[in-house]
Design a protein around this motif. Structure first.
Motif, PDB file in Angstrom:
ATOM      1  N   SER A 262      33.971  22.733 -34.065  1.00  0.00           N
ATOM      2  CA  SER A 262      35.116  23.034 -33.200  1.00  0.00           C
ATOM      3  C   SER A 262      34.693  23.193 -31.741  1.00  0.00           C
ATOM      4  CB  SER A 262      35.796  24.321 -33.671  1.00  0.00           C
ATOM      5  OG  SER A 262      36.773  24.740 -32.744  1.00  0.00           O
ATOM      6  N   SER A 263      35.561  22.711 -30.855  1.00  0.00           N
ATOM      7  CA  SER A 263      35.331  22.892 -29.418  1.00  0.00           C
ATOM      8  C   SER A 263      36.316  23.891 -28.815  1.00  0.00           C
ATOM      9  CB  SER A 263      35.466  21.548 -28.684  1.00  0.00           C
ATOM     10  OG  SER A 263      36.811  21.090 -28.728  1.00  0.00           O
ATOM     11  N   VAL A 264      37.120  24.528 -29.647  1.00  0.00           N
ATOM     12  CA  VAL A 264      38.130  25.466 -29.148  1.00  0.00           C
ATOM     13  C   VAL A 264      37.456  26.563 -28.311  1.00  0.00           C
ATOM     14  CG1 VAL A 264      39.810  27.235 -29.818  1.00  0.00           C
ATOM     15  CG2 VAL A 264      39.756  25.044 -31.016  1.00  0.00           C
ATOM     16  N   GLY A 265      37.960  26.763 -27.113  1.00  0.00           N
ATOM     17  CA  GLY A 265      37.437  27.810 -26.242  1.00  0.00           C
ATOM     18  C   GLY A 265      36.247  27.410 -25.407  1.00  0.00           C
ATOM     19  N   CYS A 266      35.706  26.214 -25.636  1.00  0.00           N
ATOM     20  CA  CYS A 266      34.556  25.758 -24.844  1.00  0.00           C
ATOM     21  C   CYS A 266      35.075  25.220 -23.507  1.00  0.00           C
ATOM     22  CB  CYS A 266      33.781  24.663 -25.581  1.00  0.00           C
ATOM     23  SG  CYS A 266      33.030  25.206 -27.126  1.00  0.00           S
ATOM     24  N   PRO A 267      34.738  25.870 -22.402  1.00  0.00           N
ATOM     25  CA  PRO A 267      35.320  25.465 -21.109  1.00  0.00           C
ATOM     26  C   PRO A 267      34.903  24.070 -20.665  1.00  0.00           C
ATOM     27  CG  PRO A 267      33.615  27.129 -20.809  1.00  0.00           C
ATOM     28  CD  PRO A 267      33.831  27.018 -22.270  1.00  0.00           C
ATOM     29  N   GLN A 268      35.828  23.409 -19.953  1.00  0.00           N
ATOM     30  CA  GLN A 268      35.557  22.073 -19.423  1.00  0.00           C
ATOM     31  C   GLN A 268      35.444  22.157 -17.898  1.00  0.00           C
ATOM     32  OE1 GLN A 268      38.015  20.102 -17.634  1.00  0.00           O
ATOM     33  NE2 GLN A 268      39.898  21.254 -18.039  1.00  0.00           N
TER      34      GLN A 268
ATOM     35  N   HIS B 178      34.697  16.569 -19.902  1.00  0.00           N
ATOM     36  CA  HIS B 178      33.330  17.068 -20.088  1.00  0.00           C
ATOM     37  C   HIS B 178      33.282  18.596 -20.030  1.00  0.00           C
ATOM     38  CE1 HIS B 178      32.821  12.948 -18.338  1.00  0.00           C
ATOM     39  NE2 HIS B 178      32.037  12.863 -19.410  1.00  0.00           N
ATOM     40  N   PHE B 179      32.350  19.136 -20.780  1.00  0.00           N
ATOM     41  CA  PHE B 179      32.198  20.581 -20.821  1.00  0.00           C
ATOM     42  C   PHE B 179      31.364  21.084 -19.640  1.00  0.00           C
ATOM     43  CE2 PHE B 179      32.654  19.031 -25.172  1.00  0.00           C
ATOM     44  CZ  PHE B 179      33.689  19.830 -25.640  1.00  0.00           C
ATOM     45  N   THR B 180      31.540  22.339 -19.319  1.00  0.00           N
ATOM     46  CA  THR B 180      30.651  23.002 -18.368  1.00  0.00           C
ATOM     47  C   THR B 180      29.343  23.325 -19.084  1.00  0.00           C
ATOM     48  OG1 THR B 180      31.431  25.195 -19.002  1.00  0.00           O
ATOM     49  CG2 THR B 180      32.622  24.085 -17.203  1.00  0.00           C
ATOM     50  N   ALA B 181      28.363  23.809 -18.328  1.00  0.00           N
ATOM     51  CA  ALA B 181      27.102  24.224 -18.949  1.00  0.00           C
ATOM     52  C   ALA B 181      27.367  25.289 -20.011  1.00  0.00           C
ATOM     53  CB  ALA B 181      26.135  24.735 -17.884  1.00  0.00           C
ATOM     54  N   GLU B 182      28.254  26.226 -19.708  1.00  0.00           N
ATOM     55  CA  GLU B 182      28.595  27.263 -20.681  1.00  0.00           C
ATOM     56  C   GLU B 182      29.251  26.647 -21.908  1.00  0.00           C
ATOM     57  OE1 GLU B 182      29.066  30.790 -22.695  1.00  0.00           O
ATOM     58  OE2 GLU B 182      27.753  30.251 -21.018  1.00  0.00           O
TER      59      GLU B 182
ATOM     60  N   ARG C  53      26.603  25.235 -24.074  1.00  0.00           N
ATOM     61  CA  ARG C  53      25.875  26.298 -24.777  1.00  0.00           C
ATOM     62  C   ARG C  53      26.664  26.755 -25.999  1.00  0.00           C
ATOM     63  NH1 ARG C  53      25.716  28.698 -19.356  1.00  0.00           N
ATOM     64  NH2 ARG C  53      23.990  27.691 -18.272  1.00  0.00           N
ATOM     65  N   MET C  54      27.948  26.964 -25.802  1.00  0.00           N
ATOM     66  CA  MET C  54      28.807  27.413 -26.902  1.00  0.00           C
ATOM     67  C   MET C  54      28.861  26.361 -28.011  1.00  0.00           C
ATOM     68  SD  MET C  54      31.944  29.049 -24.653  1.00  0.00           S
ATOM     69  CE  MET C  54      32.972  29.370 -26.098  1.00  0.00           C
ATOM     70  N   LEU C  55      29.083  25.116 -27.627  1.00  0.00           N
ATOM     71  CA  LEU C  55      29.198  24.046 -28.614  1.00  0.00           C
ATOM     72  C   LEU C  55      27.884  23.844 -29.350  1.00  0.00           C
ATOM     73  CD1 LEU C  55      31.313  22.006 -29.627  1.00  0.00           C
ATOM     74  CD2 LEU C  55      30.404  20.366 -27.967  1.00  0.00           C
ATOM     75  N   GLY C  56      26.771  23.847 -28.610  1.00  0.00           N
ATOM     76  CA  GLY C  56      25.463  23.686 -29.235  1.00  0.00           C
ATOM     77  C   GLY C  56      25.157  24.790 -30.228  1.00  0.00           C
ATOM     78  N   LYS C  57      25.533  26.003 -29.880  1.00  0.00           N
ATOM     79  CA  LYS C  57      25.319  27.132 -30.789  1.00  0.00           C
ATOM     80  C   LYS C  57      26.134  26.936 -32.062  1.00  0.00           C
ATOM     81  CE  LYS C  57      25.450  32.177 -31.029  1.00  0.00           C
ATOM     82  NZ  LYS C  57      25.808  33.441 -30.332  1.00  0.00           N
ATOM     83  N   ARG C  58      27.335  26.398 -31.935  1.00  0.00           N
ATOM     84  CA  ARG C  58      28.164  26.160 -33.116  1.00  0.00           C
ATOM     85  C   ARG C  58      27.569  25.082 -34.013  1.00  0.00           C
ATOM     86  NH1 ARG C  58      34.205  26.385 -30.214  1.00  0.00           N
ATOM     87  NH2 ARG C  58      34.006  28.557 -29.516  1.00  0.00           N
ATOM     88  N   TYR C  59      27.039  24.029 -33.410  1.00  0.00           N
ATOM     89  CA  TYR C  59      26.306  23.030 -34.204  1.00  0.00           C
ATOM     90  C   TYR C  59      25.171  23.729 -34.963  1.00  0.00           C
ATOM     91  CZ  TYR C  59      27.999  18.509 -32.123  1.00  0.00           C
ATOM     92  OH  TYR C  59      28.707  17.394 -31.731  1.00  0.00           O
TER      93      TYR C  59
END
Length: 281
Positions: free
Chosen positions: A243-249, A255-259, A262-268
């Motif tokens: 899920s990408s919900v809440g991951c800022p663009q 495209h996502f921001t650096a944050e 980080r959030m998306l990578g942690k979810r993976y």
């Protein structure tokens, strides 16, 4: 003579066995591919280059003379993890999440081959050549370091990596350029099946983790693609959606921001950890 022959055969078998043992089962390798969000679109921030555990490694898929990296060699996973001047990707914090939570004797390696703006057809062995021929000018500079065949480069690097460790999973972030394509899941299955076959893997042992596009709650312009991505497990039983919900663009709605990375990578990473835990129960 017979004794001498037996000794020679025994010595040859021993060499073969020793070569087999060179593959470290505690070195977990992950293949990463896709378009710009897997390539890395956000600028690195200071925190992204700090305190990177050397248990987290990356194999460079291209030569980067300025950073001293050579294609096909392992390095501590200091970003960028894709090409020489790309940005932060989900792979960065995927790997960091794994090494933070896995036993200390486990190493993690990633191989990232991604091309901004590409359709999934670029990674299809049958359509790659024609895709490259008609690729826009701005994409050709990204294709050249892969000798115009990103799929072949990913396989080439993966085969090298298999001499050192074990491929445990595949990470995908792609779909913006295929938004609305109802055949996308079948096309992804074709690429996944080819990777499994070309690398001699067992599909049940190699999950595919696929990330969503920038979500609707963040104003993602390709958020509608997430409904198609959600059906990927229907054609690949070992596929899981991140899920990408809440991951800022970053404001372009693509495209996502650096944050966000980080959030998306942690979810993976958290999903992969849960799968590894299931395997040991």
């Amino acid at each position: 003579m017979k004794l001498k022959t037996y000794i020679l055969i025994l010595a040859a078998l021993l060499v073969v066995q020793l070569k087999g043992f060179s593959q470290d089962p505690n070195f977990h390798i992950y293949l990463c591919f896709g378009q710009s969000n897997m390539e890395g679109n956000a600028r690195l921030e200071h925190q992204d280059s700090l305190s990177i555990d050397d248990r987290f490694q990356m194999m460079s898929a291209v030569d980067c003379p300025d950073s001293g990296r050579e294609k096909g060699h392992w390095y501590t996973a200091v970003p960028p993890l894709c090409r020489c001047r790309t940005g932060l990707t989900p792979a960065d914090y995927f790997g960091r999440t794994l090494v933070e939570n896995l036993p200390k004797h486990i190493k993690v390696g990633v191989i990232n081959v991604a091309v901004g703006g590409c359709k999934i057809e670029l990674f299809d062995k049958d359509s790659c050549e024609s895709y490259v021929e008609t690729a826009p000018f701005w994409m050709k500079g990204m294709l050249k370091p892969y000798d115009n065949d990103p799929y072949a480069r990913l396989v080439e690097m993966a085969k090298l990596a298999q001499k050192d460790g074990v491929i445990k999973g595949i990470l995908l972030h792609q779909g913006e350029s295929n938004t609305g394509d109802s055949l996308w899941t079948e096309k992804v299955k074709g690429v996944y099946d080819n990777l499994i076959a070309d690398l001699g893997l067992q599909a049940e042992n190699v999950p595919l983790l696929a990330g969503e596009m920038v979500s609707e709650d963040q104003g993602g312009s390709c958020a509608s693609m997430n409904k198609i991505i959600a059906t990927l497990p229907d054609v690949i039983p070992n596929a899981y959606i991140i899920s990408s919900v809440g991951c800022p663009q970053r404001g372009d709605r693509l495209h996502f921001t650096a944050e966000g990375y980080r959030m998306l990578g942690k979810r993976y990473g958290e999903k992969m950890l849960s799968l590894l835990l299931e395997d040991h129960q």
